[in-house]
Write an enzyme that holds these catalytic residues in place. Structure first.
Site, PDB file in Angstrom:
ATOM      1  CG  ASP A  15      64.590  17.273  -6.015  1.00 23.57           C
ATOM      2  OD1 ASP A  15      65.726  16.906  -6.744  1.00 23.57           O
ATOM      3  OD2 ASP A  15      63.285  17.553  -7.011  1.00 23.57           O
ATOM      4  CB  SER A  74      63.018  17.409 -13.783  1.00 24.49           C
ATOM      5  OG  SER A  74      62.116  16.753 -13.437  1.00 24.49           O
ATOM      6  CG  HIS A 104      64.932  14.625  -9.630  1.00 25.24           C
ATOM      7  ND1 HIS A 104      64.433  15.323  -9.423  1.00 25.24           N
ATOM      8  CD2 HIS A 104      64.888  13.784 -10.753  1.00 25.24           C
ATOM      9  CE1 HIS A 104      63.216  15.905 -10.456  1.00 25.24           C
ATOM     10  NE2 HIS A 104      63.337  15.424 -11.425  1.00 25.24           N
TER      11      HIS A 104
END
Length: 410
Positions: free
Chosen positions: A170, A248, A140
């Site tokens: 992911d 992230s 993402h």
């Protein structure tokens, strides 16, 4: 002169009385001294035994100080003495691993309501895994990006190309063309068994605050992380190390600076609940992303229901746990292996249930108690193209068949 008899006895008694009183006076002080010495409040004075020397023996080395001196000032203390063991370990991990961490900026061209195009950008983290310039991050962070820019710890800025994406887990791999001497791959050698309570250290770029370190512990293991209705990441690590937007894709490390996970998500509305994709998933997925640009998720081609005792009793099934097959995709590995789906429909309360299909109870000897357990087993313990043994009930008969897994369409 002669004394009368009674006078003689009177004089004798007087002499005895005087002698007795004189003896009592000499006795009373001694008795008083004994009574005082028996009082518990009196502490006797301690004196060293006569046979023990009161001076330091000559054989004691002269450089040994027998009495403590004043503590050294803070300015005189060595730098290493200013940190306890825990602090020293954290500092070591940061100094060792931070050069592996990168800042990622992805730029996307979007369209507004009037049809105009305008650029937008997002930031995240990543880490170098080899000297060829491959960097692991979250899907993402870079998905849909027109350009990706990477900044190294020393300030080097480089454009990156997207090598491979795996939306279901992911994960993503990007690559920069940088001198190998400027790249510091993260340590991915950890082979131990993670445990709850083990130290967890996150390094990343939360809210643009580059190369921020946060610490915590592993709060739980084996969590399924529900991203959407059809996307679950399995075996996720839960940690209370602070993870925020911008973290992230950054590494989650143990106390030795070894990679144990990839920071991926937080629980909205909660504090100190973050999630990281485990190293085992990284090791399974990343090589395929580098080689093929995608990860080939295993596919069996079945859908069904997880059984529980009440449902099994209503349907008069031979087992209380397992996966009741409802549908089988045409031409799927399951159909080719001879498995069967539902043959009829039944109404239970407000629900319609497809019944009559085979009941899967084990794969390769591992018990399967639900459809979720079947999907988790296939995703985490098998590969596309692998042949598995499926144990199932058809009616009351226990049977086995072999299924060669296909690749899931994405």
């Amino acid at each position: 002169m002669r004394l009368r008899r009674y006078e003689f006895f009177a004089l004798l008694i007087l002499l005895v009385t005087v002698t007795t009183l004189t003896g009592c006076e000499s006795f009373i002080p001694a008795l008083t001294e004994q009574m005082v010495s028996a009082q518990p409040t009196t502490v006797p004075t301690l004196r060293p035994p006569t046979d023990v020397p009161t001076e330091v023996p000559a054989q004691v080395p002269q450089d040994i100080v027998m009495t403590p001196s004043s503590a050294p000032s803070l300015d005189m203390a060595a730098e290493d003495e200013l940190f306890d063991v825990q602090e020293a370990l954290t500092i070591m991990v940061y100094e060792r691993a931070s050069p592996s961490v990168v800042h990622i900026t992805s730029r996307v061209i979007t369209m507004d309501f009037s049809g105009g195009l305008y650029p937008s950008e997002g930031t995240g983290s990543g880490f170098v895994i080899d000297e060829q310039g491959h960097i692991v991050t979250n899907n993402h962070v870079v998905e849909g990006a027109q350009t990706v820019e990477v900044i190294l710890l020393d300030g080097t800025v480089a454009e990156a190309e997207i090598v491979g994406l795996d939306p279901l887990n992911d994960l993503a791999v990007i690559r920069v063309d940088v001198d190998p001497d400027e790249l510091y791959p993260v340590d991915m050698s950890y082979e131990g068994q993670l445990k709850v309570g083990q130290r967890a250290i996150a390094i990343g770029n939360p809210f643009g605050l580059d190369w921020t370190l946060t610490t915590g512990v592993i709060s739980s293991l084996g969590r399924p992380l529900q991203i959407s209705s059809d996307q679950i990441i399995y075996d996720v690590i839960q940690t209370d190390a602070a993870i925020n937007p911008g973290n992230s894709g950054g590494p989650l490390l143990n106390s030795r600076g070894q990679l144990i996970g990839v920071n991926a998500a937080i629980r909205a509305g909660a504090e100190n609940i973050g999630f990281a994709i485990p190293l085992s998933t990284v090791q399974r997925v990343v090589p395929e992303l580098i080689e093929n640009g995608r990860y080939r998720h295993p596919w069996m081609g079945v859908e069904g229901y997880g059984l529980f005792p009440e449902l099994a009793q209503r349907l008069e099934l031979p087992v209380e746990k397992g996966m009741l097959i409802a549908r089988i995709a045409s031409g799927s590995p399951a159909e080719l292996a001879g498995l069967r789906g539902a043959t009829s429909e039944m109404v239970l309360g407000n629900f319609r249930i497809l019944v009559g299909g085979d009941i899967i109870v084990a794969i390769d000897g591992s018990y399967i108690e639900s459809d979720a357990a079947r999907r988790e087993y296939l995703e985490t313990r098998t590969r596309a193209g692998q042949e598995i043994e499926v144990t199932f009930y058809r009616g009351d008969e226990l049977m086995t068949t072999r299924v060669r897994l296909g690749e899931m369409e994405q």
